[in-house]
Motif scaffolding. Structure first.
Motif, PDB file in Angstrom:
ATOM      1  N   ILE A   1      47.552  20.924  21.967  1.00 52.97           N
ATOM      2  CA  ILE A   1      48.871  21.182  21.627  1.00 52.97           C
ATOM      3  C   ILE A   1      49.491  21.558  22.855  1.00 52.97           C
ATOM      4  CG2 ILE A   1      49.996  22.595  19.827  1.00 52.97           C
ATOM      5  CD1 ILE A   1      47.512  22.837  18.307  1.00 52.97           C
ATOM      6  N   PRO A   2      50.802  21.270  22.828  1.00 54.77           N
ATOM      7  CA  PRO A   2      51.896  21.632  23.883  1.00 54.77           C
ATOM      8  C   PRO A   2      52.421  22.995  23.751  1.00 54.77           C
ATOM      9  CG  PRO A   2      52.877  19.898  22.585  1.00 54.77           C
ATOM     10  CD  PRO A   2      51.594  20.434  21.815  1.00 54.77           C
ATOM     11  N   LEU A   3      51.718  23.962  23.811  1.00 52.45           N
ATOM     12  CA  LEU A   3      52.052  25.299  23.517  1.00 52.45           C
ATOM     13  C   LEU A   3      52.800  26.124  24.964  1.00 52.45           C
ATOM     14  CD1 LEU A   3      48.899  26.874  21.516  1.00 52.45           C
ATOM     15  CD2 LEU A   3      51.158  26.108  20.548  1.00 52.45           C
ATOM     16  N   GLU A   4      53.788  26.500  24.736  1.00 52.63           N
ATOM     17  CA  GLU A   4      54.411  27.343  25.929  1.00 52.63           C
ATOM     18  C   GLU A   4      53.817  28.853  25.710  1.00 52.63           C
ATOM     19  OE1 GLU A   4      58.525  26.466  25.459  1.00 52.63           O
ATOM     20  OE2 GLU A   4      58.339  24.314  26.432  1.00 52.63           O
ATOM     21  N   PHE A   5      53.535  29.439  26.518  1.00 47.56           N
ATOM     22  CA  PHE A   5      53.331  30.889  26.609  1.00 47.56           C
ATOM     23  C   PHE A   5      53.874  31.732  27.776  1.00 47.56           C
ATOM     24  CE2 PHE A   5      49.744  28.493  28.043  1.00 47.56           C
ATOM     25  CZ  PHE A   5      49.364  29.279  28.961  1.00 47.56           C
ATOM     26  N   GLY A   6      53.858  33.058  27.539  1.00 46.13           N
ATOM     27  CA  GLY A   6      54.241  33.916  28.714  1.00 46.13           C
ATOM     28  C   GLY A   6      53.951  35.434  28.371  1.00 46.13           C
ATOM     29  N   LEU A   7      54.006  36.117  29.239  1.00 40.83           N
ATOM     30  CA  LEU A   7      53.619  37.620  29.099  1.00 40.83           C
ATOM     31  C   LEU A   7      54.872  38.349  29.291  1.00 40.83           C
ATOM     32  CD1 LEU A   7      51.262  39.559  28.251  1.00 40.83           C
ATOM     33  CD2 LEU A   7      50.716  39.909  30.824  1.00 40.83           C
ATOM     34  N   TYR A   8      55.109  39.406  28.542  1.00 37.03           N
ATOM     35  CA  TYR A   8      56.323  40.183  28.757  1.00 37.03           C
ATOM     36  C   TYR A   8      56.314  41.564  28.661  1.00 37.03           C
ATOM     37  CZ  TYR A   8      58.751  35.609  27.889  1.00 37.03           C
ATOM     38  OH  TYR A   8      59.023  34.420  28.093  1.00 37.03           O
ATOM     39  N   LYS A   9      57.145  42.396  29.014  1.00 31.15           N
ATOM     40  CA  LYS A   9      57.047  43.748  28.992  1.00 31.15           C
ATOM     41  C   LYS A   9      57.771  44.446  27.928  1.00 31.15           C
ATOM     42  CE  LYS A   9      57.471  43.997  34.181  1.00 31.15           C
ATOM     43  NZ  LYS A   9      58.463  44.452  35.183  1.00 31.15           N
ATOM     44  N   ASP A  10      58.492  43.641  27.017  1.00 28.65           N
ATOM     45  CA  ASP A  10      59.204  44.139  25.918  1.00 28.65           C
ATOM     46  C   ASP A  10      58.888  43.315  24.705  1.00 28.65           C
ATOM     47  OD1 ASP A  10      60.790  42.105  27.096  1.00 28.65           O
ATOM     48  OD2 ASP A  10      62.558  42.873  26.107  1.00 28.65           O
ATOM     49  N   ILE A  11      59.177  43.957  23.542  1.00 28.17           N
ATOM     50  CA  ILE A  11      58.659  43.246  22.147  1.00 28.17           C
ATOM     51  C   ILE A  11      59.802  42.190  21.944  1.00 28.17           C
ATOM     52  CG2 ILE A  11      60.161  44.703  20.751  1.00 28.17           C
ATOM     53  CD1 ILE A  11      57.827  44.457  18.866  1.00 28.17           C
ATOM     54  N   ASN A  12      60.989  42.131  22.581  1.00 20.19           N
ATOM     55  CA  ASN A  12      62.072  41.221  22.327  1.00 20.19           C
ATOM     56  C   ASN A  12      61.877  39.955  23.291  1.00 20.19           C
ATOM     57  OD1 ASN A  12      63.570  42.600  20.566  1.00 20.19           O
ATOM     58  ND2 ASN A  12      64.226  43.823  21.769  1.00 20.19           N
ATOM     59  N   CYS A  13      60.816  40.110  24.374  1.00 25.06           N
ATOM     60  CA  CYS A  13      60.378  39.353  25.174  1.00 25.06           C
ATOM     61  C   CYS A  13      61.529  38.622  26.066  1.00 25.06           C
ATOM     62  CB  CYS A  13      60.018  37.796  24.309  1.00 25.06           C
ATOM     63  SG  CYS A  13      58.235  38.250  23.763  1.00 25.06           S
ATOM     64  N   THR A  14      62.210  39.605  26.666  1.00 29.97           N
ATOM     65  CA  THR A  14      63.349  39.600  27.533  1.00 29.97           C
ATOM     66  C   THR A  14      63.151  39.666  28.844  1.00 29.97           C
ATOM     67  OG1 THR A  14      64.438  41.503  27.123  1.00 29.97           O
ATOM     68  CG2 THR A  14      65.361  39.861  25.856  1.00 29.97           C
ATOM     69  N   ASN A  15      62.156  40.601  29.231  1.00 30.98           N
ATOM     70  CA  ASN A  15      61.685  40.991  30.463  1.00 30.98           C
ATOM     71  C   ASN A  15      60.361  40.471  30.838  1.00 30.98           C
ATOM     72  OD1 ASN A  15      61.627  42.229  32.938  1.00 30.98           O
ATOM     73  ND2 ASN A  15      61.534  44.450  32.108  1.00 30.98           N
ATOM     74  N   GLN A  16      60.154  38.950  31.325  1.00 30.25           N
ATOM     75  CA  GLN A  16      58.942  38.480  31.508  1.00 30.25           C
ATOM     76  C   GLN A  16      57.957  38.937  32.844  1.00 30.25           C
ATOM     77  OE1 GLN A  16      59.371  34.279  31.992  1.00 30.25           O
ATOM     78  NE2 GLN A  16      57.403  33.976  31.463  1.00 30.25           N
ATOM     79  N   VAL A  17      56.860  38.985  32.789  1.00 27.42           N
ATOM     80  CA  VAL A  17      56.010  39.269  33.724  1.00 27.42           C
ATOM     81  C   VAL A  17      55.793  38.247  34.726  1.00 27.42           C
ATOM     82  CG1 VAL A  17      53.643  40.216  34.746  1.00 27.42           C
ATOM     83  CG2 VAL A  17      54.874  41.087  32.498  1.00 27.42           C
ATOM     84  N   LEU A  18      55.940  38.014  36.063  1.00 20.82           N
ATOM     85  CA  LEU A  18      55.741  36.853  36.734  1.00 20.82           C
ATOM     86  C   LEU A  18      54.501  36.668  37.040  1.00 20.82           C
ATOM     87  CD1 LEU A  18      59.004  37.478  38.659  1.00 20.82           C
ATOM     88  CD2 LEU A  18      58.645  35.931  36.950  1.00 20.82           C
ATOM     89  N   LYS A  19      54.195  35.284  37.738  1.00 18.07           N
ATOM     90  CA  LYS A  19      52.806  34.978  38.323  1.00 18.07           C
ATOM     91  C   LYS A  19      53.022  35.198  39.621  1.00 18.07           C
ATOM     92  CE  LYS A  19      51.621  31.712  34.640  1.00 18.07           C
ATOM     93  NZ  LYS A  19      51.228  30.215  34.240  1.00 18.07           N
ATOM     94  N   ASN A  20      51.906  35.401  40.332  1.00 14.18           N
ATOM     95  CA  ASN A  20      51.461  35.481  41.716  1.00 14.18           C
ATOM     96  C   ASN A  20      51.222  33.872  42.211  1.00 14.18           C
ATOM     97  OD1 ASN A  20      48.941  35.391  41.375  1.00 14.18           O
ATOM     98  ND2 ASN A  20      48.720  37.375  41.924  1.00 14.18           N
ATOM     99  N   SER A  21      50.972  33.935  43.304  1.00 16.44           N
ATOM    100  CA  SER A  21      50.806  32.721  44.120  1.00 16.44           C
ATOM    101  C   SER A  21      49.233  32.062  43.413  1.00 16.44           C
ATOM    102  CB  SER A  21      50.599  32.651  45.537  1.00 16.44           C
ATOM    103  OG  SER A  21      49.500  33.733  46.005  1.00 16.44           O
ATOM    104  N   ASN A  22      48.594  32.838  43.085  1.00 16.23           N
ATOM    105  CA  ASN A  22      47.044  32.587  42.598  1.00 16.23           C
ATOM    106  C   ASN A  22      47.260  32.269  40.977  1.00 16.23           C
ATOM    107  OD1 ASN A  22      45.982  32.905  44.967  1.00 16.23           O
ATOM    108  ND2 ASN A  22      45.458  34.995  44.308  1.00 16.23           N
ATOM    109  N   GLY A  23      48.539  32.172  40.373  1.00 13.26           N
ATOM    110  CA  GLY A  23      48.578  31.963  38.916  1.00 13.26           C
ATOM    111  C   GLY A  23      48.250  32.980  38.133  1.00 13.26           C
TER     112      GLY A  23
END
Length: 170
Positions: free
Chosen positions: A97-119
């Motif tokens: 399934i073509p899911l999109e996902f990300g990790l965030y610092k806030d419940i409103n998902c406005t402040n995303q946690v970024l990935k490093n060079s290792n993913g």
């Protein structure tokens, strides 16, 4: 020629037997007494999440936002070493399934946690101080874009793999 003396021979056999038996049956007893100890610091962590089975995900639906709590406490014991961690989130090897996902610092998902060079998702706040109980809450946002609404996805199953890799700092 000397006369054979049976009493001497018996005496020599007797002495030889005693010597052989006493040497072969002798035991060494050695004792060593010492006091030494090794202290190992407690390395404790736990990850919890809550997800309601009532939340449905389909093309164009509202994104699922799942809180994930990471703590440096396990079974009532606080970690005795400082730690840092990274997070790895990925689909299984066959993205059904073509899911999109990300990790965030806030419940409103406005402040995303970024990935490093290792993913790995990483942040300067991904640390725990030794001996101080800490809870950190992050939010996993999962979305199924509306343009992927083909009926071929109707019976597909997919899952995300979430790994928390925690390492000792000191």
């Amino acid at each position: 020629m000397k006369k054979f003396n049976l009493s001497r021979l018996l005496f020599l056999v007797f002495i030889t037997t005693i010597l052989v038996v006493s040497i072969s049956l002798s035991k060494f007893t050695s004792t060593l007494s010492s006091s030494d100890g090794v202290n190992v610091a407690l390395f404790a962590n736990d990850v919890t999440t809550t997800y309601s089975l009532n939340q449905k995900l389909y093309p164009g639906s509202d994104a699922l936002v799942i809180p994930i709590t990471v703590t440096n406490k396990k079974d009532g014991k606080i970690c005795e070493v400082s730690e840092n961690f990274v997070v790895e989130i990925k689909n299984n090897e066959n993205e059904n399934i073509p899911l999109e996902f990300g990790l965030y610092k806030d419940i409103n998902c406005t402040n995303q946690v970024l990935k490093n060079s290792n993913g790995y998702y990483t942040d300067s706040n991904f640390k725990f101080t030794k001996g101080i109980e800490e809870n950190k809450i992050y939010y996993l946002k999962v979305n199924w874009p509306s343009n992927y609404n083909d009926s071929a996805y109707a019976f597909e199953v997919d899952y995300l793999i979430i790994k928390f890799i925690i390492t000792q700092i000191d």
